[in-house]
Design a protein around this motif. Sequence first.
Motif, PDB file in Angstrom:
ATOM      1  N   LEU A   1       0.861  -1.185   0.000  1.00 11.51           N
ATOM      2  CA  LEU A   1       0.000   0.000   0.000  1.00 11.51           C
ATOM      3  C   LEU A   1       0.892   1.227   0.000  1.00 11.51           C
ATOM      4  CD1 LEU A   1      -2.769   1.483   0.394  1.00 11.51           C
ATOM      5  CD2 LEU A   1      -2.314   1.324   2.859  1.00 11.51           C
ATOM      6  N   GLU A   2       0.617   2.135  -0.904  1.00 13.10           N
ATOM      7  CA  GLU A   2       1.257   3.444  -0.922  1.00 13.10           C
ATOM      8  C   GLU A   2       0.179   4.469  -0.602  1.00 13.10           C
ATOM      9  OE1 GLU A   2       3.192   4.053  -4.698  1.00 13.10           O
ATOM     10  OE2 GLU A   2       4.133   2.063  -4.628  1.00 13.10           O
TER      11      GLU A   2
ATOM     12  N   GLY B   1      -4.945   6.087  -1.661  1.00 12.59           N
ATOM     13  CA  GLY B   1      -3.916   5.068  -1.605  1.00 12.59           C
ATOM     14  C   GLY B   1      -3.882   4.269  -2.888  1.00 12.59           C
ATOM     15  N   VAL B   2      -2.742   3.633  -3.120  1.00 15.58           N
ATOM     16  CA  VAL B   2      -2.565   2.764  -4.272  1.00 15.58           C
ATOM     17  C   VAL B   2      -2.114   1.398  -3.750  1.00 15.58           C
ATOM     18  CG1 VAL B   2      -1.324   2.355  -6.427  1.00 15.58           C
ATOM     19  CG2 VAL B   2      -1.949   4.698  -5.770  1.00 15.58           C
ATOM     20  N   ILE B   3      -2.902   0.375  -4.043  1.00 21.77           N
ATOM     21  CA  ILE B   3      -2.516  -0.995  -3.712  1.00 21.77           C
ATOM     22  C   ILE B   3      -1.657  -1.493  -4.863  1.00 21.77           C
ATOM     23  CG2 ILE B   3      -3.349  -3.363  -3.489  1.00 21.77           C
ATOM     24  CD1 ILE B   3      -5.660  -2.356  -1.871  1.00 21.77           C
ATOM     25  N   ARG B   4      -0.575  -2.191  -4.510  1.00 20.57           N
ATOM     26  CA  ARG B   4       0.341  -2.629  -5.539  1.00 20.57           C
ATOM     27  C   ARG B   4       0.965  -3.977  -5.193  1.00 20.57           C
ATOM     28  NH1 ARG B   4       5.950  -0.309  -4.497  1.00 20.57           N
ATOM     29  NH2 ARG B   4       6.469  -1.861  -6.059  1.00 20.57           N
ATOM     30  N   SER B   5       1.390  -4.684  -6.228  1.00 16.91           N
ATOM     31  CA  SER B   5       2.238  -5.873  -6.110  1.00 16.91           C
ATOM     32  C   SER B   5       1.650  -6.985  -5.250  1.00 16.91           C
ATOM     33  CB  SER B   5       3.614  -5.469  -5.562  1.00 16.91           C
ATOM     34  OG  SER B   5       4.179  -4.409  -6.295  1.00 16.91           O
ATOM     35  N   VAL B   6       0.368  -7.248  -5.374  1.00 20.39           N
ATOM     36  CA  VAL B   6      -0.247  -8.348  -4.625  1.00 20.39           C
ATOM     37  C   VAL B   6      -0.005  -9.635  -5.413  1.00 20.39           C
ATOM     38  CG1 VAL B   6      -2.380  -9.309  -3.694  1.00 20.39           C
ATOM     39  CG2 VAL B   6      -1.945  -6.848  -3.539  1.00 20.39           C
ATOM     40  N   VAL B   7       0.797 -10.523  -4.830  1.00 21.49           N
ATOM     41  CA  VAL B   7       1.226 -11.749  -5.497  1.00 21.49           C
ATOM     42  C   VAL B   7       1.254 -12.892  -4.485  1.00 21.49           C
ATOM     43  CG1 VAL B   7       3.095 -12.865  -6.780  1.00 21.49           C
ATOM     44  CG2 VAL B   7       2.720 -10.424  -7.048  1.00 21.49           C
ATOM     45  N   VAL B   8       0.814 -14.064  -4.922  1.00 22.95           N
ATOM     46  CA  VAL B   8       0.905 -15.283  -4.119  1.00 22.95           C
ATOM     47  C   VAL B   8       1.606 -16.330  -4.972  1.00 22.95           C
ATOM     48  CG1 VAL B   8      -0.405 -17.107  -2.936  1.00 22.95           C
ATOM     49  CG2 VAL B   8      -1.206 -14.740  -2.849  1.00 22.95           C
ATOM     50  N   GLU B   9       2.546 -17.071  -4.355  1.00 20.52           N
ATOM     51  CA  GLU B   9       3.226 -18.162  -5.061  1.00 20.52           C
ATOM     52  C   GLU B   9       2.181 -19.055  -5.721  1.00 20.52           C
ATOM     53  OE1 GLU B   9       6.108 -19.327  -5.913  1.00 20.52           O
ATOM     54  OE2 GLU B   9       7.477 -18.095  -4.752  1.00 20.52           O
TER      55      GLU B   9
ATOM     56  N   ILE C   1      -6.453  -2.996   2.782  1.00 21.49           N
ATOM     57  CA  ILE C   1      -7.617  -2.101   2.853  1.00 21.49           C
ATOM     58  C   ILE C   1      -7.798  -1.602   4.286  1.00 21.49           C
ATOM     59  CG2 ILE C   1     -10.142  -1.994   2.625  1.00 21.49           C
ATOM     60  CD1 ILE C   1      -9.767  -4.037   0.236  1.00 21.49           C
ATOM     61  N   ASP C   2      -7.607  -2.480   5.273  1.00 21.68           N
ATOM     62  CA  ASP C   2      -7.659  -2.061   6.682  1.00 21.68           C
ATOM     63  C   ASP C   2      -6.582  -1.028   6.985  1.00 21.68           C
ATOM     64  OD1 ASP C   2      -9.771  -3.822   7.091  1.00 21.68           O
ATOM     65  OD2 ASP C   2      -8.552  -5.317   8.147  1.00 21.68           O
ATOM     66  N   ASP C   3      -5.365  -1.250   6.471  1.00 24.60           N
ATOM     67  CA  ASP C   3      -4.279  -0.279   6.660  1.00 24.60           C
ATOM     68  C   ASP C   3      -4.660   1.072   6.053  1.00 24.60           C
ATOM     69  OD1 ASP C   3      -2.707  -2.206   7.898  1.00 24.60           O
ATOM     70  OD2 ASP C   3      -1.362  -2.482   6.183  1.00 24.60           O
ATOM     71  N   ALA C   4      -5.257   1.042   4.874  1.00 25.28           N
ATOM     72  CA  ALA C   4      -5.678   2.278   4.212  1.00 25.28           C
ATOM     73  C   ALA C   4      -6.710   3.010   5.073  1.00 25.28           C
ATOM     74  CB  ALA C   4      -6.244   1.975   2.831  1.00 25.28           C
TER      75      ALA C   4
ATOM     76  N   VAL D   1      -7.364   6.956   4.557  1.00 26.48           N
ATOM     77  CA  VAL D   1      -7.582   6.900   3.112  1.00 26.48           C
ATOM     78  C   VAL D   1      -9.072   6.707   2.840  1.00 26.48           C
ATOM     79  CG1 VAL D   1      -7.177   5.440   1.081  1.00 26.48           C
ATOM     80  CG2 VAL D   1      -5.266   6.078   2.565  1.00 26.48           C
ATOM     81  N   THR D   2      -9.607   7.466   1.890  1.00 27.84           N
ATOM     82  CA  THR D   2     -11.025   7.327   1.527  1.00 27.84           C
ATOM     83  C   THR D   2     -11.218   6.800   0.108  1.00 27.84           C
ATOM     84  OG1 THR D   2     -11.135   9.637   0.825  1.00 27.84           O
ATOM     85  CG2 THR D   2     -11.753   9.146   3.125  1.00 27.84           C
ATOM     86  N   ALA D   3     -10.122   6.741  -0.670  1.00 27.28           N
ATOM     87  CA  ALA D   3     -10.193   6.211  -2.034  1.00 27.28           C
ATOM     88  C   ALA D   3      -8.951   5.380  -2.307  1.00 27.28           C
ATOM     89  CB  ALA D   3     -10.298   7.337  -3.050  1.00 27.28           C
ATOM     90  N   LEU D   4      -9.162   4.159  -2.778  1.00 27.41           N
ATOM     91  CA  LEU D   4      -8.067   3.261  -3.119  1.00 27.41           C
ATOM     92  C   LEU D   4      -8.054   3.019  -4.618  1.00 27.41           C
ATOM     93  CD1 LEU D   4      -8.014   0.393  -0.476  1.00 27.41           C
ATOM     94  CD2 LEU D   4      -6.133   1.909  -1.091  1.00 27.41           C
TER      95      LEU D   4
END
Length: 176
Positions: free
Chosen positions: A73-74, A80-88, A105-108, A113-116
Amino acid sequence: LAASLAAMPPSQSTLPTPSRGDACVYRRGRLTDMPRLAELIIHGELPPMFIEEFVEGFVAAEYEGAIIGCGGLEVYGDSGVIRSVVVEAHARGMHIGERMAELLIDDASAAGVTALYLFTMHARAFWQRLGFYDAPLDAWRDPPRVSWQYQFISQHPEAAGEVHPMWRAVTPAQTT
């Protein structure tokens, strides 16, 4: 850069496979995680850019001491911008990505943060299940437009055809 990343072979290490996503420990990213986060992100066909600057906004999914998933999360003001969500690959289908997304989303929310926003290539249906909607670049608020992701996509329209910009509202956490 993209060509060299694509040429990297998948990790040859044998990683443990959880039987359930709730068997994982979810924790904050650390600077010492950066090589593994970059490896995961590359093999998820995403750019491993600017991890160090935002590593504390990352969530790492760990199982038996091995990081098998990550996402970041940035925060830019009230956006905020969610980025790089990856699972093996071997651990997909166990709701690990969903749990990481919920934590981000909880961190945001906790950060006010009101918009992701996010960009996705292959996971549009996943993000739609989590309440995200398609959002053209011109609909993005000004604060997250400074993100490296937005800057790249807006300056390289040839890449934009493969990418889906998305948005969702967030209810800020209540303080007591």
